[in-house]
Scaffold this active site. Structure first.
Site, PDB file in Angstrom:
ATOM      1  N   GLU A   1     -27.762  47.254  -2.285  1.00  0.00           N
ATOM      2  CA  GLU A   1     -26.677  47.593  -3.214  1.00  0.00           C
ATOM      3  C   GLU A   1     -26.463  46.507  -4.267  1.00  0.00           C
ATOM      4  O   GLU A   1     -25.939  46.779  -5.344  1.00  0.00           O
ATOM      5  CB  GLU A   1     -25.373  47.879  -2.449  1.00  0.00           C
ATOM      6  CG  GLU A   1     -24.685  46.677  -1.801  1.00  0.00           C
ATOM      7  CD  GLU A   1     -25.209  46.327  -0.404  1.00  0.00           C
ATOM      8  OE1 GLU A   1     -26.352  46.698  -0.085  1.00  0.00           O
ATOM      9  OE2 GLU A   1     -24.475  45.657   0.348  1.00  0.00           O
TER      10      GLU A   1
ATOM     11  N   CYS B   1     -28.013  46.148   6.746  1.00  0.00           N
ATOM     12  CA  CYS B   1     -27.808  44.882   7.440  1.00  0.00           C
ATOM     13  C   CYS B   1     -27.267  45.138   8.849  1.00  0.00           C
ATOM     14  O   CYS B   1     -28.024  45.520   9.734  1.00  0.00           O
ATOM     15  CB  CYS B   1     -26.914  43.976   6.603  1.00  0.00           C
ATOM     16  SG  CYS B   1     -27.213  42.234   6.933  1.00  0.00           S
TER      17      CYS B   1
ATOM     18  N   HIS C   1     -29.549  43.697   1.487  1.00  0.00           N
ATOM     19  CA  HIS C   1     -28.464  44.406   0.790  1.00  0.00           C
ATOM     20  C   HIS C   1     -28.971  44.998  -0.525  1.00  0.00           C
ATOM     21  O   HIS C   1     -28.803  44.382  -1.591  1.00  0.00           O
ATOM     22  CB  HIS C   1     -27.306  43.440   0.524  1.00  0.00           C
ATOM     23  CG  HIS C   1     -26.566  43.067   1.755  1.00  0.00           C
ATOM     24  ND1 HIS C   1     -25.561  43.840   2.283  1.00  0.00           N
ATOM     25  CD2 HIS C   1     -26.720  42.033   2.605  1.00  0.00           C
ATOM     26  CE1 HIS C   1     -25.103  43.287   3.386  1.00  0.00           C
ATOM     27  NE2 HIS C   1     -25.803  42.182   3.610  1.00  0.00           N
TER      28      HIS C   1
HETATM   29  N1  GLN Z   1     -23.311  40.071  11.201  1.00  0.00           N
HETATM   30  C1  GLN Z   1     -24.696  40.348  11.018  1.00  0.00           C
HETATM   31  C2  GLN Z   1     -25.517  39.089  10.849  1.00  0.00           C
HETATM   32  O1  GLN Z   1     -24.973  38.050  10.601  1.00  0.00           O
HETATM   33  C3  GLN Z   1     -24.914  41.268   9.832  1.00  0.00           C
HETATM   34  C4  GLN Z   1     -24.498  40.653   8.543  1.00  0.00           C
HETATM   35  C5  GLN Z   1     -24.382  41.671   7.432  1.00  0.00           C
HETATM   36  O2  GLN Z   1     -24.290  42.865   7.684  1.00  0.00           O
HETATM   37  N2  GLN Z   1     -24.336  41.227   6.209  1.00  0.00           N
HETATM   38  O3  GLN Z   1     -26.708  39.119  10.943  1.00  0.00           O
END
Ligand code: GLN
Length: 544
Positions: A518, A382, A516
């Site tokens: 994970e 992410c 994600h």
């Molecule tokens: N802050 C970033 C976004 O909002 C990444 C979010 C995250 O890593 N879950 O896109």
């Protein structure tokens, strides 16, 4: 009709109720039953989405886009049953629903009260969508005696009565402390806690007693006598060498058998727990070890990265190696005198996890540069993918001002806010500067993988579905310039608008994902990206 198991906790918090629920779910499943586990959170937040990871640990995201309590992650990792929005409710959500109805006039002038309106809402939440199940396990957050949990205990009391004899039981998890000066385990806190629960009308059927030392038969008998449960239903629960040994340990103590007996069901033959034996064997008898550095922000509290921690362990299970995780505060690399190479050189792989906000971003970008230049396996999740793109833009494409609009206005928005995207139900929209709660791309989205890419090989598939939780996206206006730096866009949303995966084909292992992974990894089915990442770390460890 499904049978219900209500799980409460007493004496202190952090007794591992969630792990107990997850383990019992796994044991009942191993006996051939269909289970679902639910979490009732008594706090007033509508969901944990806006709570700090420091306060509440990670936010666990479901396929259907709910931001839920991290215990749902345990449930899913132990049972393989995908959690849903309908598996987690908070007092805040219940009150929000009730107040919305009250304002609409749905109550036709009636006085709206905790009993019956709040308790009815709790009961219908517990009962919803349970037709195809044998057991529903309902874990009540907090500790008996908390003001917030009273309506939940009252709802259990009513439900036990309404469901009828033999259709529900209650399990209470307590602490039996060892007092060193006396050299004794003390049962009094458990007695008091059960008395408190009983005074609210709920008599536990099974007691799970957490303690540092095994409960002697005499103490079990004493607890049974004072707490009104059969002696065999007093289950001793010691700390385990791995959380994945917990189902085996509970089975050894007879938990699943006692639960069946409490329902008046036949206990039958012992379940096949070979899956858990194999997992524990791989954890306890590894054939090697690797060290992975996680360069993040909330490194002081491991619960903030709960699923990530577990997914790395699963990668170790897949490769039969122990994974040492070194949690590194990204901000350390932003100090003038920091020796980033000295910190990162001992690592076999580097991971930059999800994060919100600018703090630590420069330290992460510096770590990604190190991994790219030194050819150390790199996994960006992410925010870690977004920063890998910013790193390439700045250091390879010559776009010095490359940044994310998350950090404020920028002339070079390599990562930017997307206000429209295609969801499974059509176009979804959000507004610049809208509410923080519920404004993210959340839950499962499909991605198409490039035919001969590294990731397509890892997944063994051309199309995948993974869970998302973010507001910003890598800006496709920069795609060509980033590709010229050797970064390949090998996963895209089905409409081709949103980058989902980037990788460096010339690097031993360099993958960034917008989602994600994970959240979907399980000990008995390690996520392919984590299995492959740890395999790359093992290869790297052999080079040095
Ligand atoms: N802050 C970033 C976004 O909002 C990444 C979010 C995250 O890593 N879950 O896109």
């Amino acid at each position: 009709m499904a049978r219900f198991i209500f799980i409460t906790g007493g004496v202190v918090s952090s007794l591992g109720k969630g792990l107990m629920a997850a383990s019992l779910g796994a044991l009942l499943q191993a006996r051939g039953y269909r289970v679902r586990i639910r979490k009732f959170d008594p706090y007033l937040n509508v969901d944990p989405g806006t709570m700090s990871p420091y306060q509440h640990g990670e936010v666990y995201v479901t396929d259907d886009g709910a931001e839920t309590d991290l215990d749902l992650g345990h449930y899913e990792r132990f049972t393989g049953v995908a959690s849903r929005q309908s598996d987690n409710i908070t007092s805040g959500r219940i009150y929000q629903q009730i107040i919305t109805r009250e304002r609409r006039g749905d109550y036709l002038g009636a006085t709206v009260q905790v009993i019956p309106h709040v308790t009815d809402a709790i009961k219908s939440f517990a009962l919803a969508e349970t037709d195809d199940l044998d057991f529903v396990l309902c874990e009540i957050g907090g500790t008996v005696g908390d003001i917030e949990s009273l309506p939940f205990i009252e709802a259990i009391r009513q439900l036990k009565n309404e469901l009828g004899r033999g259709n529900s039981i209650s399990i209470h998890v307590t602490l039996v402390p060892f007092i060193a000066a006396a050299g004794e385990l003390k049962t009094k806190p458990t007695q008091h806690s059960v008395r408190e629960l009983a005074s609210l009308g709920v008599q536990p059927d099974v007691l799970v007693c957490r303690s540092e030392r095994p409960l002697p038969e005499g103490e079990k008998a004493k607890i049974a006598l004072f707490c009104n449960v059969p002696k065999e239903a007093v289950i001793s629960a010691l700390d385990a060498k791995s959380i994945y040994a917990v189902p085996l340990q509970y089975h050894g103590e007879g938990l699943d058998a006692e639960v069946l007996k409490a329902f008046g069901l036949p206990v039958g033959a012992a379940p096949d727990l070979g899956r858990w034996d194999d997992i524990v064997d791989r954890i306890v008898n590894p054939e090697g070890e690797v060290t992975v550095g996680v360069v993040g922000k909330y490194v002081g509290l491991p619960d903030a990265y709960k699923s990530l921690n577990e997914a790395l362990v699963h990668g170790g299970i897949a490769n039969r190696v122990k994974v040492n995780i070194r949690w590194i505060d990204a901000e350390l690399f932003e100090q003038a005198d920091s020796d980033i190479a000295a910190s990162l050189e001992p690592l076999n792989a580097i991971l930059v996890p999800g994060a919100f906000g600018e703090r630590g971003a420069e330290g992460k970008i510096a770590s990604i540069r190190f991994a790219r230049e030194r050819r150390v396996p790199y996994f960006g999740i992410c925010f870690g993918m977004q920063m890998a793109c910013v790193e390439a833009a700045r250091n390879l494409a010559g776009i010095a001002g490359a940044s994310s609009t998350e950090f404020g206005p920028t002339p070079e928005p390599v990562v930017g806010l997307i206000t429209e995207w295609m969801g499974s139900d059509g176009l979804e929209k959000r507004e610049q500067g809208g509410d923080l709660g519920g404004t993210m791309r959340l839950g499962a989205y499909q991605a198409k993988l490039a035919g001969n890419s590294h990731v397509a090989g890892i997944y063994g598939a051309g199309e995948i579905s993974e869970r998302h939780r973010h507001r910003y996206e890598v800006n496709t206006a920069y795609k060509e310039r980033l590709e010229e730096t050797g970064l390949a866009f090998t996963g895209m949303s089905p409409d081709g608008a949103l980058p989902e995966i980037v990788e460096r084909p010339e690097h031993p292992w360099f993958v960034g994902v917008q989602f994600h992974p994970e959240l979907k990894s399980k000990p008995f089915a390690p996520h392919p990206l984590f299995a492959s990442f740890i395999e790359a770390a093992v290869r790297q460890s052999r080079l040095v």
